[in-house]
Scaffold this motif. Structure first.
Motif, PDB file in Angstrom:
ATOM      1  N   GLN A  56       0.811  -1.221   0.000  1.00 12.34           N
ATOM      2  CA  GLN A  56       0.000   0.000   0.000  1.00 12.34           C
ATOM      3  C   GLN A  56       0.848   1.276   0.000  1.00 12.34           C
ATOM      4  O   GLN A  56       0.347   2.359  -0.282  1.00 12.34           O
ATOM      5  CB  GLN A  56      -0.963   0.019   1.191  1.00 12.34           C
ATOM      6  CG  GLN A  56      -0.300   0.045   2.565  1.00 12.34           C
ATOM      7  CD  GLN A  56      -0.087  -1.341   3.139  1.00 12.34           C
ATOM      8  OE1 GLN A  56       0.109  -2.303   2.392  1.00 12.34           O
ATOM      9  NE2 GLN A  56      -0.153  -1.454   4.459  1.00 12.34           N
ATOM     10  N   ASN A  57       2.143   1.129   0.313  1.00 11.37           N
ATOM     11  CA  ASN A  57       3.039   2.291   0.351  1.00 11.37           C
ATOM     12  C   ASN A  57       4.016   2.328  -0.825  1.00 11.37           C
ATOM     13  O   ASN A  57       4.971   3.095  -0.822  1.00 11.37           O
ATOM     14  CB  ASN A  57       3.846   2.293   1.655  1.00 11.37           C
ATOM     15  CG  ASN A  57       2.969   2.449   2.882  1.00 11.37           C
ATOM     16  OD1 ASN A  57       1.871   3.002   2.800  1.00 11.37           O
ATOM     17  ND2 ASN A  57       3.438   1.970   4.023  1.00 11.37           N
ATOM     18  N   LYS A  59       4.018   3.471  -3.797  1.00 11.94           N
ATOM     19  CA  LYS A  59       4.194   4.704  -4.563  1.00 11.94           C
ATOM     20  C   LYS A  59       5.133   5.685  -3.871  1.00 11.94           C
ATOM     21  O   LYS A  59       5.937   6.368  -4.525  1.00 11.94           O
ATOM     22  CB  LYS A  59       2.834   5.353  -4.815  1.00 11.94           C
ATOM     23  CG  LYS A  59       2.872   6.534  -5.765  1.00 11.94           C
ATOM     24  CD  LYS A  59       1.458   7.029  -6.071  1.00 11.94           C
ATOM     25  CE  LYS A  59       1.467   8.181  -7.060  1.00 11.94           C
ATOM     26  NZ  LYS A  59       0.081   8.630  -7.388  1.00 11.94           N
ATOM     27  N   THR A  60       5.064   5.743  -2.531  1.00 15.76           N
ATOM     28  CA  THR A  60       5.869   6.710  -1.789  1.00 15.76           C
ATOM     29  C   THR A  60       7.188   6.144  -1.281  1.00 15.76           C
ATOM     30  O   THR A  60       8.145   6.890  -1.076  1.00 15.76           O
ATOM     31  CB  THR A  60       5.070   7.256  -0.588  1.00 15.76           C
ATOM     32  OG1 THR A  60       4.613   6.150   0.211  1.00 15.76           O
ATOM     33  CG2 THR A  60       3.873   8.080  -1.063  1.00 15.76           C
ATOM     34  N   ASN A  99      -2.856  -4.964  -4.207  1.00 18.34           N
ATOM     35  CA  ASN A  99      -2.506  -3.697  -4.864  1.00 18.34           C
ATOM     36  C   ASN A  99      -1.632  -3.941  -6.099  1.00 18.34           C
ATOM     37  O   ASN A  99      -0.661  -3.230  -6.359  1.00 18.34           O
ATOM     38  CB  ASN A  99      -1.778  -2.772  -3.877  1.00 18.34           C
ATOM     39  CG  ASN A  99      -1.845  -1.308  -4.274  1.00 18.34           C
ATOM     40  OD1 ASN A  99      -2.744  -0.888  -5.004  1.00 18.34           O
ATOM     41  ND2 ASN A  99      -0.888  -0.521  -3.806  1.00 18.34           N
ATOM     42  N   GLU A 101      -1.858  -3.697  -9.495  1.00 24.79           N
ATOM     43  CA  GLU A 101      -1.605  -2.771 -10.610  1.00 24.79           C
ATOM     44  C   GLU A 101      -0.709  -1.613 -10.188  1.00 24.79           C
ATOM     45  O   GLU A 101       0.207  -1.226 -10.931  1.00 24.79           O
ATOM     46  CB  GLU A 101      -2.914  -2.256 -11.198  1.00 24.79           C
ATOM     47  CG  GLU A 101      -2.672  -1.385 -12.423  1.00 24.79           C
ATOM     48  CD  GLU A 101      -3.861  -1.311 -13.372  1.00 24.79           C
ATOM     49  OE1 GLU A 101      -3.704  -0.729 -14.462  1.00 24.79           O
ATOM     50  OE2 GLU A 101      -4.936  -1.833 -13.032  1.00 24.79           O
ATOM     51  N   GLU A 102      -0.938  -1.054  -9.002  1.00 28.74           N
ATOM     52  CA  GLU A 102      -0.084   0.060  -8.584  1.00 28.74           C
ATOM     53  C   GLU A 102       1.348  -0.407  -8.341  1.00 28.74           C
ATOM     54  O   GLU A 102       2.299   0.300  -8.703  1.00 28.74           O
ATOM     55  CB  GLU A 102      -0.624   0.712  -7.309  1.00 28.74           C
ATOM     56  CG  GLU A 102       0.172   1.958  -6.929  1.00 28.74           C
ATOM     57  CD  GLU A 102      -0.448   2.739  -5.781  1.00 28.74           C
ATOM     58  OE1 GLU A 102      -0.481   3.985  -5.866  1.00 28.74           O
ATOM     59  OE2 GLU A 102      -0.888   2.110  -4.794  1.00 28.74           O
ATOM     60  N   VAL A 103       1.521  -1.598  -7.746  1.00 25.07           N
ATOM     61  CA  VAL A 103       2.870  -2.131  -7.533  1.00 25.07           C
ATOM     62  C   VAL A 103       3.596  -2.252  -8.866  1.00 25.07           C
ATOM     63  O   VAL A 103       4.759  -1.841  -9.001  1.00 25.07           O
ATOM     64  CB  VAL A 103       2.818  -3.495  -6.812  1.00 25.07           C
ATOM     65  CG1 VAL A 103       4.191  -4.174  -6.840  1.00 25.07           C
ATOM     66  CG2 VAL A 103       2.351  -3.324  -5.370  1.00 25.07           C
ATOM     67  N   ALA A 105       2.913  -0.729 -11.739  1.00 21.61           N
ATOM     68  CA  ALA A 105       3.092   0.578 -12.375  1.00 21.61           C
ATOM     69  C   ALA A 105       4.318   1.292 -11.801  1.00 21.61           C
ATOM     70  O   ALA A 105       5.151   1.835 -12.545  1.00 21.61           O
ATOM     71  CB  ALA A 105       1.843   1.435 -12.183  1.00 21.61           C
ATOM     72  N   VAL A 106       4.430   1.291 -10.464  1.00 22.21           N
ATOM     73  CA  VAL A 106       5.562   1.972  -9.814  1.00 22.21           C
ATOM     74  C   VAL A 106       6.862   1.223 -10.117  1.00 22.21           C
ATOM     75  O   VAL A 106       7.893   1.833 -10.403  1.00 22.21           O
ATOM     76  CB  VAL A 106       5.321   2.082  -8.297  1.00 22.21           C
ATOM     77  CG1 VAL A 106       6.555   2.641  -7.597  1.00 22.21           C
ATOM     78  CG2 VAL A 106       4.107   2.963  -8.018  1.00 22.21           C
ATOM     79  N   TYR A 167       2.917  -2.037 -18.269  1.00 20.29           N
ATOM     80  CA  TYR A 167       3.834  -1.239 -17.452  1.00 20.29           C
ATOM     81  C   TYR A 167       5.300  -1.530 -17.751  1.00 20.29           C
ATOM     82  O   TYR A 167       6.122  -1.669 -16.853  1.00 20.29           O
ATOM     83  CB  TYR A 167       3.513  -1.450 -15.977  1.00 20.29           C
ATOM     84  CG  TYR A 167       2.158  -0.894 -15.608  1.00 20.29           C
ATOM     85  CD1 TYR A 167       1.911   0.472 -15.678  1.00 20.29           C
ATOM     86  CD2 TYR A 167       1.112  -1.739 -15.242  1.00 20.29           C
ATOM     87  CE1 TYR A 167       0.660   0.990 -15.379  1.00 20.29           C
ATOM     88  CE2 TYR A 167      -0.145  -1.231 -14.925  1.00 20.29           C
ATOM     89  CZ  TYR A 167      -0.363   0.141 -15.003  1.00 20.29           C
ATOM     90  OH  TYR A 167      -1.610   0.661 -14.716  1.00 20.29           O
TER      91      TYR A 167
END
Length: 356
Positions: A56-57, A59-60, A99, A101-103, A105-106, A167
């Motif tokens: 969950q973190n 991106k940052t 999570n 897709e975000e993993v 993508a980043v 990605y």
């Protein structure tokens, strides 16, 4: 390139320091420095609930941690995740819960080329729910039922492959693990058929697959393959083997051994499971002995029965073997078959007794 799974470097900080995100760059530096001190060139960074970066973190925290690792001269173009493609082709909850897709993508935007998945069951990120257990064959499933489960996994592999292409052409490598469908590469390969191997591939953990082949796993490879292909098994050749380790080289080898009545065999084959799978899988055929092991001869030595001797062969004319010895040896083998099959349930309460 030498590489280390970063779960083995979690000792460079506390869990709170690694996951809180107050200094991901600094944690990355510690990881990189420890990695190089250990003699490795690259690190496979964990991005999962119990890893260096929480999903969950991502991106940052992930970009700065990667920068910290790379600042030391260490390579990091792999991450390790707990993505768990399911056997249900309609169930996509795992994509949200981890999570995914975000993993990806980043990761793709920050120089990651490959990621390892199917490592363990995952933990849903806060605010989501989902099933995150490793895809497995349920007990007492056989044949087409097992293939159908793999067909479901393949659909979810296709979903991952599409995201990988989206990605930056990432490659996801499924970890061969002793408790899921990846116990052997055969089932993984089936569940990846017709998918570009540059997008979905296999992470071969050789100790897992080798151990599974010898029965050293919760789902030994021979049992899974036996169950899956039961509809095509019409006869069996029953022979046990004992694994030995060469004291000088450490090489593993197998030697066939004699089955003795009143024992469970003493080798790597779990005979209760073997005959139990045959019974529950609807087998109807022969359990045929292969007498390929060595026995003590009558002159104080040993002799291999893997050669078929006629009565005028030197093995008999010299007195090393006698017809009585051969009869006793084969009687032991046939008795062993009946004992182990009965122990597994053959002939019990009116069940199939054809092997007996």
């Amino acid at each position: 390139m030498t590489q280390l799974w970063s779960r083995h470097l979690q000792w460079v900080s506390t869990q709170a320091e690694a996951q809180a995100g107050s200094d991901p760059y600094g944690i990355g530096v510690k990881i990189g420095e420890a990695l190089l001190a250990c003699g490795y060139a690259a690190v496979d960074l964990t991005v999962r609930a119990d890893g260096h970066v929480l999903p969950q973190n991502v991106k940052t925290h992930l970009p700065d941690m990667l920068k910290g690792i790379r600042s030391t001269g260490a390579i990091c173009d792999h991450i390790g995740v707990n993505f768990t493609p399911l056997t249900d082709p309609l169930n996509t909850s795992w994509l949200v819960a981890e999570n995914v897709e975000e993993v990806l993508a980043v990761a793709g935007a920050n120089g990651i080329k490959r990621y390892r998945f199917n490592n363990a069951g995952g933990t849903a990120v806060p605010g989501t729910t989902g099933t995150l257990t490793l895809a497995s064959f349920a007990n007492n499933t056989f044949g087409d039922t097992m293939s159908a489960l793999l067909d479901g996994v393949r659909v979810n592999h296709e979903r991952l492959a599409a995201l990988n292409a989206k990605y930056g052409n990432l490659c996801g490598v499924a970890h061969t693990h002793g408790s899921n469908i990846g116990t052997s590469v055969y089932d993984y390969d089936y569940a990846m058929r017709d998918i570009d191997p540059s997008l979905i591939a296999i992470n071969l953990a050789i100790s897992h697959t080798a151990g599974a082949a010898l029965g050293g796993a919760s789902n030994p490879a021979w049992e899974l393959q036996m169950r899956r292909h039961m509809p095509r098994i019409k006869c069996t050749a029953v022979e046990d083997m004992k694994a030995t380790v060469n004291a000088s080289t450490g090489a593993l080898s197998g030697t066939t051994i004699e089955p003795l009545p009143g024992t469970k065999g003493g080798g790597v084959i779990n005979w209760d499971n073997f005959y139990g799978h045959l019974l529950r899988g609807g087998f109807s055929g022969a359990a045929e002995s292969q007498i390929e092991y060595s026995i003590p001869d009558a002159l104080g030595g040993t002799i291999s029965l893997n050669t078929a001797f006629f009565s005028d062969n030197a093995a008999f004319t010299s007195g090393r073997l006698t017809p009585a010895m051969m009869t006793r040896t084969m009687k032991n083998a046939s008795t062993f078959i009946r004992e182990r099959a009965a122990s597994a349930g053959w002939g019990k309460d009116g069940s199939n007794s054809s092997i007996l």
